[in-house]
Motif scaffolding. Structure first.
Motif, PDB file in Angstrom:
ATOM      1  N   PHE A 138       0.547  -1.476  -0.429  1.00 48.87           N
ATOM      2  CA  PHE A 138      -0.105  -0.104   0.036  1.00 48.87           C
ATOM      3  C   PHE A 138       1.053   1.159  -0.169  1.00 48.87           C
ATOM      4  N   THR A 139       0.263   2.099  -0.357  1.00 49.82           N
ATOM      5  CA  THR A 139       1.243   3.387  -0.178  1.00 49.82           C
ATOM      6  C   THR A 139       0.236   3.952   1.067  1.00 49.82           C
ATOM      7  N   LYS A 140       0.933   5.328   1.500  1.00 48.69           N
ATOM      8  CA  LYS A 140       0.728   5.457   3.208  1.00 48.69           C
ATOM      9  C   LYS A 140      -0.655   6.304   2.814  1.00 48.69           C
ATOM     10  N   ASP A 141      -1.260   6.256   1.958  1.00 47.88           N
ATOM     11  CA  ASP A 141      -2.693   5.891   2.079  1.00 47.88           C
ATOM     12  C   ASP A 141      -3.681   5.518   1.532  1.00 47.88           C
ATOM     13  N   GLY A 142      -2.866   4.466   2.195  1.00 48.89           N
ATOM     14  CA  GLY A 142      -4.120   3.290   1.779  1.00 48.89           C
ATOM     15  C   GLY A 142      -4.433   2.765   0.338  1.00 48.89           C
ATOM     16  N   GLU A 143      -3.502   3.300  -0.621  1.00 46.01           N
ATOM     17  CA  GLU A 143      -3.646   2.905  -2.080  1.00 46.01           C
ATOM     18  C   GLU A 143      -3.459   1.580  -2.374  1.00 46.01           C
ATOM     19  N   GLU A 144      -4.169   0.898  -3.244  1.00 40.87           N
ATOM     20  CA  GLU A 144      -3.123  -0.875  -3.510  1.00 40.87           C
ATOM     21  C   GLU A 144      -2.244  -0.849  -4.355  1.00 40.87           C
TER      22      GLU A 144
END
Length: 215
Positions: A138-144
């Motif tokens: 994930f990114t730090k923003d929760g994008e897979e």
């Protein structure tokens, strides 16, 4: 962003050293004399899988392709791995995942016990099965960013071949583990490098700096 990510559950997962420490504590508590067969079988798997993962760590050195891909990571990533120490696949491939994560200060590896997080596991099934290990980045923003697992493609093909060959599950598993013992786990390195590189190639420029994904 998945609800479980917003709740911080991956962030609160075990670091790799803590996962190994918890594993050794379980090894140090052998089943009692009156333990049921399942408990004895579990301890057997924990013991032999510990030896397997140790051999992987002793013999493995990340490829140049993986080192280069990890070095090119620009933005913080959280790698969530759903697994259990009794899993034979995990004994061979989790050390490679851990080594790969350690190559970049941008990557924070967190391990969630599958059996304590079945609601998350059920969002990452393999052909309807709760197969592990399962890596989700994930990114730090929760994008897979990508997923990987539960085993390298070559190992998956070999497993399918053995399913057609064996009626007894234990015979299948014994021969399948021989595939890993002969080096099948090394395919994990190449596949991770490809996943990481694909993410880097499609990503846009962003903030840099070490991953700070703890809670």
């Amino acid at each position: 962003m998945p609800d479980f990510f917003a709740e911080g559950r991956p962030h609160d997962g075990l670091r790799y050293d803590a996962y190994q420490e918890a594993w050794t504590r379980r090894l140090d508590e052998p089943p009692s004399d009156d333990a049921d067969p399942d408990a004895r079988r579990l301890h057997h798997y924990l013991k032999y899988n510990w030896e397997r993962q140790a051999r992987v760590h002793d013999s493995y050195s990340p490829s140049e392709a993986l080192r280069s891909a990890a070095k090119a990571i620009q933005d913080a990533q959280l790698w969530m791995v759903l697994t259990e120490p009794w899993c034979g696949d995990s004994a061979f491939v989790l050390p490679v995942i851990a080594e790969a994560a350690s190559l970049s200060d941008q990557v924070a590896l967190r391990i969630l016990p599958r059996d304590d997080n079945l609601d998350i596991m059920d969002q990452y099934l393999t052909d309807g099965s709760r197969s592990i290990p399962k890596l989700v980045a994930f990114t730090k923003d929760g994008e897979e960013l990508f997923t990987w697992g539960p085993r390298p493609d070559g190992a998956a093909r070999r497993f399918s071949e053995l399913q057609a060959k064996h009626d007894e599950k234990m015979d299948l598993i014994e021969e399948f583990l021989e595939y890993y013992e002969e080096g099948g786990w090394t395919e994990t390195d190449r596949e991770l490098a490809e996943r990481i590189q694909a993410v880097t190639e499609r990503s846009v420029s962003g903030a840099t700096g070490e991953a700070d994904l703890t809670r």
